[in-house]
Design a protein around this motif. Structure first.
Motif, PDB file in Angstrom:
ATOM      1  N   GLN A 278       0.828  -1.206   0.000  1.00  0.00           N
ATOM      2  CA  GLN A 278       0.000   0.000   0.000  1.00  0.00           C
ATOM      3  C   GLN A 278       0.866   1.261   0.000  1.00  0.00           C
ATOM      4  OE1 GLN A 278      -3.269  -0.026  -0.415  1.00  0.00           O
ATOM      5  NE2 GLN A 278      -3.323   2.184  -0.449  1.00  0.00           N
TER       6      GLN A 278
ATOM      7  N   GLU B 276       1.009   4.200  -2.867  1.00  0.00           N
ATOM      8  CA  GLU B 276       0.825   5.620  -2.570  1.00  0.00           C
ATOM      9  C   GLU B 276       1.991   6.448  -3.091  1.00  0.00           C
ATOM     10  OE1 GLU B 276       0.098   5.783   1.615  1.00  0.00           O
ATOM     11  OE2 GLU B 276      -1.870   4.825   1.395  1.00  0.00           O
TER      12      GLU B 276
ATOM     13  N   ALA C 261      -4.085   7.616  -3.791  1.00  0.00           N
ATOM     14  CA  ALA C 261      -3.922   6.268  -3.244  1.00  0.00           C
ATOM     15  C   ALA C 261      -4.932   5.353  -3.931  1.00  0.00           C
ATOM     16  CB  ALA C 261      -4.148   6.279  -1.742  1.00  0.00           C
TER      17      ALA C 261
ATOM     18  N   SER D  84      -7.058   1.764  -3.415  1.00  0.00           N
ATOM     19  CA  SER D  84      -7.443   0.732  -2.450  1.00  0.00           C
ATOM     20  C   SER D  84      -7.184  -0.656  -3.030  1.00  0.00           C
ATOM     21  CB  SER D  84      -8.921   0.874  -2.089  1.00  0.00           C
ATOM     22  OG  SER D  84      -9.726   0.520  -3.192  1.00  0.00           O
TER      23      SER D  84
ATOM     24  N   LYS E 225      -9.237  11.566  -2.678  1.00  0.00           N
ATOM     25  CA  LYS E 225      -8.058  11.165  -3.460  1.00  0.00           C
ATOM     26  C   LYS E 225      -7.647   9.705  -3.233  1.00  0.00           C
ATOM     27  CE  LYS E 225      -6.111  15.643  -4.364  1.00  0.00           C
ATOM     28  NZ  LYS E 225      -4.919  16.445  -4.419  1.00  0.00           N
ATOM     29  N   LEU E 226      -8.594   8.879  -2.864  1.00  0.00           N
ATOM     30  CA  LEU E 226      -8.387   7.440  -2.751  1.00  0.00           C
ATOM     31  C   LEU E 226      -9.312   6.785  -3.763  1.00  0.00           C
ATOM     32  CD1 LEU E 226      -7.417   4.799  -1.285  1.00  0.00           C
ATOM     33  CD2 LEU E 226      -9.462   5.055   0.131  1.00  0.00           C
TER      34      LEU E 226
END
Length: 114
Positions: free
Chosen positions: A13, A17, A24, A26, A93-94
């Protein structure tokens, strides 16, 4: 010292990022990308960055497609962007998920692009 499964996920993760700068991605979005886009992880990261920067915002659509897009949001604080024939849903922003645009709305995408 061997890394645990949890540690490997955390490292992955963090790498994601770093690679995608401010966006980012998921784990769910990665899984959906494998299923739906058939892209390798690096290509998917580049695609997500392009989608976030250059994608068509849901506010630019009208008619039936605008209704469809607002139903996707369902009152949540999300950014819905369309890039190519895919719909990207971001929260702060994910990237949460990515999906195909339904075939009946692809003609709307061509009109908006022009």
């Amino acid at each position: 010292m061997p890394r645990t499964k949890k540690r490997k996920k955390e490292d992955k993760q963090r790498a994601i990022e770093r690679e995608s700068n401010t966006i980012a991605i998921s784990n769910h979005a990665f899984e959906r990308a494998k299923e739906r886009l058939s892209l390798n992880p690096q290509s998917f990261i580049r695609m997500v960055n392009k989608a976030y920067r250059n994608g068509i915002d849901e506010k630019e659509f009208t008619g039936a497609f605008a209704i469809f897009m607002s139903d996707l949001k369902a009152g949540r604080e999300q950014e819905v962007k369309v890039y190519g024939t895919f719909i990207y849903i971001f929260v702060n922003k994910l990237l949460v998920t990515v999906s195909h645009c339904p075939a009946k709305y692809i003609k709307y995408l061509q009109i908006v692009k022009e």
